[in-house]
Motif scaffolding. Structure first.
Motif, mmCIF file in Angstrom:
data_model
loop_
_atom_site.group_PDB
_atom_site.id
_atom_site.type_symbol
_atom_site.label_atom_id
_atom_site.label_comp_id
_atom_site.label_asym_id
_atom_site.label_seq_id
_atom_site.Cartn_x
_atom_site.Cartn_y
_atom_site.Cartn_z
ATOM 1 N N SER A 164 97.465 114.020 -152.394
ATOM 2 C CA SER A 164 98.451 114.131 -151.320
ATOM 3 C C SER A 164 98.539 115.522 -150.703
ATOM 4 N N SER A 165 98.090 116.563 -151.396
ATOM 5 C CA SER A 165 98.184 117.920 -150.838
ATOM 6 C C SER A 165 97.050 118.223 -149.869
ATOM 7 N N ALA A 166 96.070 117.337 -149.717
ATOM 8 C CA ALA A 166 95.002 117.528 -148.731
ATOM 9 C C ALA A 166 95.523 117.180 -147.339
ATOM 10 N N ASP A 167 94.689 117.424 -146.334
ATOM 11 C CA ASP A 167 95.073 117.133 -144.946
ATOM 12 C C ASP A 167 94.430 115.851 -144.424
ATOM 13 N N ILE A 168 93.220 115.528 -144.899
ATOM 14 C CA ILE A 168 92.485 114.374 -144.388
ATOM 15 C C ILE A 168 91.717 113.734 -145.536
ATOM 16 N N GLY A 169 91.647 112.398 -145.547
ATOM 17 C CA GLY A 169 90.753 111.678 -146.429
ATOM 18 C C GLY A 169 89.622 111.092 -145.601
ATOM 19 N N GLY A 200 96.735 102.983 -136.815
ATOM 20 C CA GLY A 200 96.896 104.295 -136.191
ATOM 21 C C GLY A 200 97.031 105.425 -137.184
ATOM 22 N N ASN A 201 96.458 105.260 -138.371
ATOM 23 C CA ASN A 201 96.591 106.285 -139.411
ATOM 24 C C ASN A 201 95.397 107.240 -139.458
ATOM 25 N N GLY A 202 94.528 107.209 -138.436
ATOM 26 C CA GLY A 202 93.388 108.110 -138.446
ATOM 27 C C GLY A 202 92.486 107.890 -137.259
ATOM 28 N N GLU A 203 91.281 108.445 -137.359
ATOM 29 C CA GLU A 203 90.301 108.367 -136.282
ATOM 30 C C GLU A 203 89.023 107.712 -136.785
ATOM 31 N N VAL A 204 88.303 107.057 -135.865
ATOM 32 C CA VAL A 204 87.042 106.396 -136.162
ATOM 33 C C VAL A 204 85.925 107.155 -135.447
ATOM 34 N N ASN A 224 97.086 117.160 -134.683
ATOM 35 C CA ASN A 224 98.422 116.551 -134.786
ATOM 36 C C ASN A 224 98.483 115.651 -136.018
ATOM 37 N N PRO A 225 98.462 116.205 -137.233
ATOM 38 C CA PRO A 225 98.434 115.359 -138.433
ATOM 39 C C PRO A 225 99.699 114.529 -138.615
#
Length: 462
Positions: free
Chosen positions: A352-357, A401-405, A424-425
């Motif tokens: 959870s402390s990361a910014d992106i998975g 809408g929880n990320g990008e493809v 814009n995280p």
């Protein structure tokens, strides 16, 4: 409950009897270690033992000749005897050189034969595979994959001794073991229900392995009392392919829903020794090429201060060497972090402390049909995701809408997607608050299908 497997247990669970099985692989390795001489390798040694014996003997003879040469220098002899001894010594070296050349030729053919046997994908191998498929039909797996019989020798007695009421068989190799154990038990008056847990099949590297796997499933898939899998699309494909009487139950390998705050004493950011304002993406799971770790490494020079953490089963695995070497060539080795796995119940809080998975997987059939377990772990860690355009995960990401493809294997598009999330995280994290998606993707929800299947099969014995 009894857990049976080859790998040593790393987690001890209350009430679970863990039994580690050792598979000796005698039948599987026999074909590889004893290549038959033929047109391709007429000089090859017949076995690894013969190869080792001959090369070791030559090493010993070389040592003896070296000692003999030293003796001729040290020990005084009359000139005629010395000349005769040196002629004999030269002749011995000549014979040794001839033996070395002959042995090297045979050893080279032996090694080539072993390499070919380890990966039997030549035209002649494929021809033999097709002949076995046509002549043996569903029984072809016994001929083409003798390693399955090694597993029968190892697992069969353990399953017979446990005498379970239900066997949950993970994968197609375990299915055959379970069905055969159930047949033996029924012959002795004991009923065993078999549940086949069918993950997406990874494409085999050779035609031989593909035909063996297909023959095994044609033999045993319809014999299972129940089938579970990890996606709706895959469930439909399994029913059509194997002629199952019912559609398999869908049970995703989802994390349990956390009731409190996501707080880990030593999260991924702390393990990487990074401050809170340093951007960090995380990739979890084994680093096979089809999972796209190269895309992440190639993107790091274009993402400046971004760090990448790979959480893997074994940080010392040989395959990580190439990844580290490439990072060093690009000058980003300081921003690459390799960390070991954490216990399953700690995964969301640890990440959870990361910014992106990230899930930069390639466009292969076994990636298309299901939401990967890693995707669900990122969701429970409330991480924005960056995923390649494989069908199931791309659709879920676009809908939620929880990320990008991004386009698979396209480093430039991966850089664009990561940049969009980092800009814009909060926008992407809010997606987990708008709907009750985490409860839907939790083990508390997913396990109900599995428990219902168990209850239906076991009946009054539940």
């Amino acid at each position: 409950m009894t857990l049976i497997g080859r790998a040593p247990a790393t987690v001890v669970l209350a009430g679970v009897d863990v039994r580690q099985v050792t598979v000796r692989d005698v039948l599987r390795t026999h074909r590889v270690s004893r290549p038959r001489p033929g047109l391709r390798w007429p000089l090859a040694y017949r076995s690894a033992a013969a190869h080792d014996h001959r090369t070791t003997l030559l090493t010993a003879q070389r040592s003896l000749l070296t000692t003999r040469g030293a003796e001729l220098v040290i020990v005084h002899r009359p000139l005629p005897l010395l000349a005769l001894a040196r002629c004999g010594y030269a002749l011995a070296w000549f014979r040794h050189g001839a033996r070395v050349g002959w042995t090297r030729a045979r050893a080279a053919q032996f090694r080539a034969a072993v390499r070919r046997r380890e990966r039997p994908d030549g035209r002649l191998d494929n021809l033999v595979t097709e002949v076995a498929r046509l002549l043996l039909g569903r029984r072809a797996w016994r001929r083409l994959d003798p390693g399955l019989l090694d597993e029968e020798i190892a697992y069969g007695p353990v399953l017979d001794a446990v005498r379970p009421h239900l066997i949950h068989a993970l994968g197609h190799r375990s299915l055959g073991l379970a069905i055969r154990a159930a047949l033996r038990a029924e012959g002795s008056g004991h009923r065993i229900e078999v549940v086949w847990d069918a993950p997406p099949r990874v494409p085999a590297q050779t035609r031989r392995a593909t035909v063996a796997g297909d023959a095994l499933l044609r033999t045993f898939a319809r014999e299972a009392d129940g089938v579970v899998t990890v996606g709706d699309r895959l469930a439909g494909e399994l029913r059509l392919r194997h002629g199952l009487s019912t559609t398999p139950a869908v049970v995703r390998n989802a994390p349990p829903l956390a009731t409190g705050a996501l707080d880990h004493p030593h999260g991924v950011r702390e393990r990487c020794h990074l401050a809170a304002d340093v951007p960090l993406l995380v990739h979890t799971g084994p680093l096979s090429p089809d999972r796209g770790p190269d895309t992440v490494i190639e993107a790091l020079p274009k993402l400046y201060d971004l760090h990448a953490a790979f959480v893997v089963p074994d940080p010392g695995a040989p395959e990580l060497g190439a990844l580290r070497d490439r990072a060093a060539q690009l000058g980003v080795q300081a921003r690459l972090h390799v960390l070991p796995y954490v216990p399953v119940d700690e995964i969301p809080s640890f990440l959870s402390s990361a910014d992106i998975g990230v899930l930069p997987v390639h466009q292969l059939p076994h990636h298309q049909a299901v939401l990967a377990s890693r995707y669900l772990e990122y969701a429970h860690a409330r991480l924005p995701v960056v995923v390649s355009d494989v069908r199931a995960m791309a659709a879920a990401t676009l809908e939620l809408g929880n990320g990008e493809v991004f386009r698979a294997r396209d480093t430039a598009d991966f850089v664009r997607a990561v940049g969009a999330v980092l800009t814009n995280p909060r926008r992407y994290r809010k997606a987990y608050d708008r709907v009750d998606i985490l409860r839907q993707w939790s083990w508390q929800t997913e396990s109900t299908q599995l428990l219902d299947l168990y209850a239906r099969l076991l009946g009054p014995r539940r």
